[in-house]
Each structure stands twice: as structure tokens, then as C-alpha cells.
Design an enzyme around this catalytic site. Structure first.
Site: not given
Ligand code: VGL
Ligand code: ZN
Length: 201
Positions: A17, A62, A79, A104, A152
Site C-alpha cells: 500500500d 475501495h 482513502h 484488496k 496492513c
């Protein structure tokens, strides 16, 4: 604490990320110092590639509405909404043309670990492609780096241990989001207790 991870062809570097929303001070969920880790992550990427290790990048990805976000009942500011600037990998991150990328959270799940996502309402878990990618490449050691160390990166490292990988975290290459004070130290303790080798850099 030994100082650096060693890479070889049975090692995978998982770059978690390193996206604008976490690594740019204007990002939606900026992690203090997130921009400072980009060159340090790049050093790991360079060492991994030079040694013939696998490098995989994850992206938190997302939908506009997800129970992962505070506005929809979750805990996080908005985010890494799919296809937005915030979801892009940081422009200074070294990413080869043919990079392996795992996204993800794409269907509104919490996607904390690079290996698995979880439905925030039912708790149901599902694997991402990461495990398969590493199996196909006969990976035995996983080095985890990126953001955020107490979210994460932690969940990815804990899953890697559960899946039987020798797992290494170069601590200098991550930063903690600290939703609550002390989360960073608790994350390091939890990773060490689980068997993650926490090294300096
Ligand atoms: C992350 C909070 C929410 C992370 C992702 O990448 O560490 N943190 N979603
Ligand atoms: Zn997220």
C-alpha cells in the site's frame, strides 16, 4: 536484531500500500513519514530484484461506499477509492512495467492483509491472489514493507507467518498510522510474538 533482509529467488518482497493516500501529505489517510519511506522501500525493491526475488505490490482499492469508511459506519477516513489519485502507487515508488500487483478490498471488504480480505459485516474471509502467486514461484521467505506498519503491513506479516512463510519486517521501511496511541508498539510486539523477524532495515 540483525540489520537487513537477505533476498534470493525463494524470497518475495511484498510492498504494501505505498499509495498516495497513505504516502503523500495531502492523502486521505496520510501516515506520518509515509513519504520518507518511499526511498527506503525502493532500496528493498532494488536489492530484491538484483537477487532474483519476487516483488509484489499491494493496493488498497475501495469502492466509494464501504463499511470500511467512517462515513459508512467503519473507522477510517475515505482513502484509496478505486481509480482515484489517492489509490495510485506513489509516483516515486520503483515499479517495473511487468510488476505483480494485488488489489484488496475491491468488493467493499476490509482488505487489511495482502493475503486475505474480510467482509466487515459477516466476517467471512476470502483469499486474494497473493498466496497463489507466491506458491507458483516456490517462495519460502516473505519480506514485508510499506504502509501502514500497524495495519496492513502487520496483517500481511501475520498472515504470512500463519501460511508458513519465514517472515521478515525491516522496521525502518514502514511507518505507523497510530489510530490509537501505542498501536505501533503493540503491532511490533504482536508481530514478534507471532514469529515475524523484525530487523532494522
Ligand atoms: C490501511 C487503514 C485502512 C493500510 C488500509 O494500508 O494500512 N490502513 N486501510
Ligand atoms: Zn483501506
Amino acid at each position: 536484531m540483525s540489520d537487513r533482509p537477505r533476498f534470493d529467488p525463494t524470497t518475495a518482497l511484498v510492498v504494501v500500500d505505498v499509495q498516495n493516500d497513505f504516502a503523500d501529505p495531502d492523502g486521505g489517510l496520510y501516515v506520518e513519514g509515509g513519504d520518507a519511506v518511499v526511498p527506503l522501500v525502493n532500496e528493498q525493491v532494488g536489492a530484491a530484484r538484483a537477487a532474483g526475488a519476487t516483488v509484489v505490490y499491494t493496493q488498497d482499492w475501495h469502492p466509494e461506499h464501504t463499511p470500511h469508511f467512517a462515513k459508512d459506519g467503519g473507522v477510517w477516513p475515505v482513502h484509496c477509492v478505486a481509480e482515484t489519485w489517492g489509490a495510485e502507487l506513489h509516483p516515486d515508488l520503483d515499479v517495473p512495467e511487468d510488476a505483480l500487483i494485488v488489489r484488496k478490498g475491491v468488493d467493499g471488504e476490509d482488505g487489511y492483509s495482502g493475503f486475505s480480505v474480510r467482509d466487515p459485516e459477516t466476517g467471512e474471509q476470502a483469499a486474494t491472489q497473493l498466496g497463489r502467486m507466491l506458491e507458483e514461484r516456490s517462495v519460502r521467505t516473505v519480506v514485508v514493507t510499506g504502509l501502514a506498519g500497524d495495519v496492513c503491513v502487520k496483517e500481511t506479516a501475520l498472515d504470512a507467518v500463519r501460511l508458513g512463510y519465514d517472515t521478515v519486517l525491516p522496521l525502518a521501511t514502514t511507518r505507523m498510522v497510530e489510530l490509537e496511541a501505542g498501536d505501533g508498539q503493540r503491532a511490533v510486539d504482536a508481530m514478534r510474538d507471532a514469529g515475524v523477524q523484525v530487523v532494522m532495515a
